[in-house]
Motif scaffolding. Structure first.
Motif, PDB file in Angstrom:
ATOM      1  N   LEU A 133     -11.364   4.644  -1.910  1.00 44.55           N
ATOM      2  CA  LEU A 133     -11.504   3.190  -1.934  1.00 44.55           C
ATOM      3  C   LEU A 133     -10.564   2.501  -0.950  1.00 44.55           C
ATOM      4  N   GLY A 134      -9.890   3.297  -0.102  1.00 40.60           N
ATOM      5  CA  GLY A 134      -8.934   2.727   0.837  1.00 40.60           C
ATOM      6  C   GLY A 134      -7.628   2.328   0.189  1.00 40.60           C
ATOM      7  N   LEU A 135      -7.321   2.935  -0.965  1.00 46.12           N
ATOM      8  CA  LEU A 135      -6.126   2.582  -1.735  1.00 46.12           C
ATOM      9  C   LEU A 135      -5.214   3.790  -1.922  1.00 46.12           C
ATOM     10  N   GLY A 136      -5.132   4.616  -0.902  1.00 41.70           N
ATOM     11  CA  GLY A 136      -4.313   5.819  -0.987  1.00 41.70           C
ATOM     12  C   GLY A 136      -2.843   5.558  -1.188  1.00 41.70           C
ATOM     13  N   TYR A 137      -2.409   4.328  -0.960  1.00 39.35           N
ATOM     14  CA  TYR A 137      -0.987   3.996  -1.135  1.00 39.35           C
ATOM     15  C   TYR A 137      -0.608   3.803  -2.597  1.00 39.35           C
ATOM     16  N   ILE A 138      -1.577   3.731  -3.507  1.00 42.01           N
ATOM     17  CA  ILE A 138      -1.250   3.585  -4.931  1.00 42.01           C
ATOM     18  C   ILE A 138      -0.715   4.916  -5.462  1.00 42.01           C
ATOM     19  N   ARG A 139       0.479   4.874  -6.014  1.00 46.37           N
ATOM     20  CA  ARG A 139       1.082   6.071  -6.605  1.00 46.37           C
ATOM     21  C   ARG A 139       0.620   6.201  -8.047  1.00 46.37           C
ATOM     22  N   VAL A 140       0.049   7.339  -8.401  1.00 51.39           N
ATOM     23  CA  VAL A 140      -0.423   7.577  -9.761  1.00 51.39           C
ATOM     24  C   VAL A 140       0.633   8.381 -10.513  1.00 51.39           C
ATOM     25  N   CYS A 141       1.007   7.873 -11.670  1.00 51.50           N
ATOM     26  CA  CYS A 141       2.095   8.485 -12.446  1.00 51.50           C
ATOM     27  C   CYS A 141       1.599   8.832 -13.845  1.00 51.50           C
ATOM     28  N   ASN A 142       1.636  10.105 -14.198  1.00 48.77           N
ATOM     29  CA  ASN A 142       1.227  10.559 -15.530  1.00 48.77           C
ATOM     30  C   ASN A 142       2.432  10.439 -16.470  1.00 48.77           C
ATOM     31  N   ALA A 143       2.463   9.347 -17.241  1.00 49.12           N
ATOM     32  CA  ALA A 143       3.620   9.086 -18.112  1.00 49.12           C
ATOM     33  C   ALA A 143       3.233   8.112 -19.212  1.00 49.12           C
ATOM     34  N   ASP A 144       4.037   8.084 -20.255  1.00 50.43           N
ATOM     35  CA  ASP A 144       3.909   7.068 -21.296  1.00 50.43           C
ATOM     36  C   ASP A 144       4.413   5.746 -20.738  1.00 50.43           C
ATOM     37  N   CYS A 145       3.686   4.675 -20.990  1.00 51.53           N
ATOM     38  CA  CYS A 145       4.032   3.394 -20.351  1.00 51.53           C
ATOM     39  C   CYS A 145       5.411   2.891 -20.765  1.00 51.53           C
ATOM     40  N   LEU A 146       5.807   3.101 -22.017  1.00 49.75           N
ATOM     41  CA  LEU A 146       7.115   2.622 -22.470  1.00 49.75           C
ATOM     42  C   LEU A 146       8.240   3.382 -21.783  1.00 49.75           C
ATOM     43  N   HIS A 147       8.107   4.704 -21.694  1.00 56.04           N
ATOM     44  CA  HIS A 147       9.134   5.496 -21.013  1.00 56.04           C
ATOM     45  C   HIS A 147       9.223   5.108 -19.536  1.00 56.04           C
ATOM     46  N   HIS A 148       8.077   4.891 -18.918  1.00 51.52           N
ATOM     47  CA  HIS A 148       8.075   4.497 -17.507  1.00 51.52           C
ATOM     48  C   HIS A 148       8.722   3.119 -17.339  1.00 51.52           C
ATOM     49  N   LEU A 149       8.390   2.207 -18.227  1.00 53.68           N
ATOM     50  CA  LEU A 149       8.935   0.851 -18.149  1.00 53.68           C
ATOM     51  C   LEU A 149      10.453   0.864 -18.271  1.00 53.68           C
ATOM     52  N   GLN A 150      10.965   1.652 -19.188  1.00 50.75           N
ATOM     53  CA  GLN A 150      12.407   1.694 -19.396  1.00 50.75           C
ATOM     54  C   GLN A 150      13.142   2.268 -18.185  1.00 50.75           C
ATOM     55  N   ALA A 151      12.517   3.218 -17.486  1.00 46.62           N
ATOM     56  CA  ALA A 151      13.193   3.915 -16.389  1.00 46.62           C
ATOM     57  C   ALA A 151      12.932   3.295 -15.019  1.00 46.62           C
ATOM     58  N   MET A 152      11.911   2.495 -14.876  1.00 44.38           N
ATOM     59  CA  MET A 152      11.483   2.013 -13.560  1.00 44.38           C
ATOM     60  C   MET A 152      12.427   0.969 -12.978  1.00 44.38           C
ATOM     61  N   SER A 153      12.364   0.816 -11.653  1.00 43.54           N
ATOM     62  CA  SER A 153      13.050  -0.277 -10.974  1.00 43.54           C
ATOM     63  C   SER A 153      12.205  -1.543 -11.104  1.00 43.54           C
ATOM     64  N   PRO A 154      12.809  -2.721 -11.070  1.00 46.42           N
ATOM     65  CA  PRO A 154      12.039  -3.967 -11.199  1.00 46.42           C
ATOM     66  C   PRO A 154      10.992  -4.124 -10.091  1.00 46.42           C
ATOM     67  N   VAL A 155       9.889  -4.766 -10.437  1.00 47.46           N
ATOM     68  CA  VAL A 155       8.813  -5.049  -9.489  1.00 47.46           C
ATOM     69  C   VAL A 155       8.483  -6.540  -9.563  1.00 47.46           C
ATOM     70  N   ASP A 156       7.623  -6.973  -8.653  1.00 48.88           N
ATOM     71  CA  ASP A 156       7.245  -8.388  -8.640  1.00 48.88           C
ATOM     72  C   ASP A 156       6.241  -8.723  -9.740  1.00 48.88           C
ATOM     73  N   CYS A 157       5.377  -7.766 -10.076  1.00 52.28           N
ATOM     74  CA  CYS A 157       4.336  -8.040 -11.071  1.00 52.28           C
ATOM     75  C   CYS A 157       4.000  -6.777 -11.847  1.00 52.28           C
ATOM     76  N   LEU A 158       3.833  -6.935 -13.156  1.00 52.64           N
ATOM     77  CA  LEU A 158       3.377  -5.862 -14.033  1.00 52.64           C
ATOM     78  C   LEU A 158       2.045  -6.255 -14.664  1.00 52.64           C
ATOM     79  N   PHE A 159       1.259  -5.247 -15.005  1.00 51.18           N
ATOM     80  CA  PHE A 159       0.044  -5.470 -15.783  1.00 51.18           C
ATOM     81  C   PHE A 159       0.063  -4.506 -16.951  1.00 51.18           C
ATOM     82  N   ILE A 160      -0.321  -4.987 -18.135  1.00 51.04           N
ATOM     83  CA  ILE A 160      -0.355  -4.126 -19.309  1.00 51.04           C
ATOM     84  C   ILE A 160      -1.556  -4.504 -20.167  1.00 51.04           C
ATOM     85  N   ASP A 161      -2.266  -3.492 -20.603  1.00 52.50           N
ATOM     86  CA  ASP A 161      -3.465  -3.652 -21.438  1.00 52.50           C
ATOM     87  C   ASP A 161      -3.270  -2.793 -22.680  1.00 52.50           C
ATOM     88  N   PRO A 162      -2.627  -3.325 -23.724  1.00 52.23           N
ATOM     89  CA  PRO A 162      -2.353  -2.515 -24.919  1.00 52.23           C
ATOM     90  C   PRO A 162      -3.637  -2.030 -25.577  1.00 52.23           C
TER      91      PRO A 162
END
Length: 399
Positions: A133-162
């Motif tokens: 789709l021309g989106l090869g720059y998207i990094r795919v991460c196999n992780a639990d969203c809460l664990h990823h959120l706690q460990a990640m560096s801040p970003v400009d925008c997040l999206f979450i769909d519980p």
């Protein structure tokens, strides 16, 4: 990985009925039939739900449940429009990536993007599809969203769909019943991003949601072709808005037609004038599902200068056509009470009709039997109650 025989089978049978193909499995011993049927069914669903993806050769589709639960292209594009208007568009993370539909459209506005998903098979599918789709720059991460959120560096925008289903498969409509509970994560979300777009069940009580979350900057109720699909809340920094002052945008996305929209606040709704009609006038209006869900009953009357038929009918009328009204519009042919002769005269030449009951002591099925009308046709009948409590039948033409 699909074998050459399986890929060829998918290509040759992409428009065939999957149930019929399943019965013919023995004829194709070299084909992984389960995988082939998943791909054929997925592509057929995508042609209607995600047409941009369906047009790309080589896209892989997940099992039926993931296809059923993923966003449509229409709603994904709407979310992409929301985030594209943010003041800073450098980094983005989708914490509940799933099949990757929402991420693929929102990520286009950002220089860096991460798609987080806890199911390995969906991660593999997204990793395969994004480059196509021309989106090869998207990094795919196999992780639990809460664990990823706690460990990640801040970003400009997040999206979450519980997840909106409980452990027994039942639907949930409260924020606290979703996984993860965004009300408990709100402070962490605002620490990790300047803005967070939250997707919630369209059945959720909006007033409760605005009271549960203290950083809401905008609320969006999104319908597609008259069916309410999503409740979106944009969280952001800055002085908190009182729940009554949060802008609520009601949107109805229509195929091949301009989007219907109305924006209001709870305070405006409470303070808006709403006049009631003594009679049904030349045109009748039925607000779309998003407006009804939001409860913008007084606001819509005030903004569009229409009269409401009754406090509980949620139908409106005017002397002149309002083509931009956010909902269905009808030209009124006649109105009558429910006297036997009145109804007989009104429906003398009507054999079939589309029947709607609003604030009326009868079901559609019961009234249809009583009136001896078949379903369908070009005639639209509304059984409703006026402000003076008179029961009326309105016969009309859809515009």
């Amino acid at each position: 990985m699909l074998t050459d025989d399986t890929v060829r089978f998918i290509r040759e049978h992409r428009r065939d009925d999957v149930r019929t193909l399943a019965l013919q499995a023995r004829k194709y011993p070299g084909v992984d039939m389960a995988a082939a049927l998943t791909q054929i069914a997925g592509r057929q669903a995508a042609e209607e739900k995600i047409p941009t993806w369906a047009g790309v050769e080589g896209i892989l589709y997940p099992p039926h449940l993931s296809m059923e639960q993923c966003s449509s292209e229409a709603t994904a594009r709407y979310k992409a429009d929301i985030v594209s208007r943010l003041p800073r568009l450098d980094s983005f993370a989708d914490l509940t990536g799933g099949f990757g539909i929402d991420c693929s459209f929102m990520a286009r506005s950002f220089r860096q993007a991460t798609c987080v998903e806890r199911q390995p098979v969906l991660c593999e599918t997204a990793s395969h599809n994004f480059p196509l789709l021309g989106l090869g720059y998207i990094r795919v991460c196999n992780a639990d969203c809460l664990h990823h959120l706690q460990a990640m560096s801040p970003v400009d925008c997040l999206f979450i769909d519980p997840a909106r289903r409980d452990g027994r498969g039942g639907k949930t409509v409260a924020i606290a019943d979703c996984e993860p509970d965004v009300s408990q994560l709100e402070d962490l979300l605002t620490q990790k991003s300047a803005y967070t777009l939250v997707k919630l069940s369209p059945m959720l009580d909006l007033t409760l949601a605005l009271n549960d979350l203290k950083h809401v900057r905008e609320a969006h109720i999104v319908s597609v072709a008259g069916e309410c699909k999503e409740l979106l809340l944009l969280l952001g920094h800055g002085a908190p808005l009182a729940p009554d002052d949060v802008p609520i945008r009601c949107v109805n996305l229509l195929p091949h037609a301009p989007m219907q929209q109305l924006t209001f606040t709870r305070r405006q709704e409470r303070e808006s004038d709403c006049r009631f009609a003594p009679v049904v006038r030349a045109y009748l209006y039925e607000p779309n599902a998003s407006v009804l869900k939001a409860g913008a009953f007084r606001s819509i009357a005030h903004i569009y200068k229409v009269e409401k038929l009754h406090p509980n009918s949620h139908l409106y009328t005017s002397d002149h056509l309002l083509p931009d009204f956010p909902g269905r519009k009808f030209r009124v042919a006649a109105t009558c009470g429910f006297g036997k002769k009145e109804v007989k005269d009104l429906l003398a030449d009507t054999k079939r009709a589309n029947l709607t009951v609003r604030n009326f002591p009868s079901t559609v099925a019961d009234l249809r039997r009583r009136l001896k009308l078949a379903e369908g046709g070009d005639t639209y009948l509304f059984a409703t109650t006026l402000a003076d409590e008179r029961r009326v039948m309105v016969i009309s033409e859809h515009l």
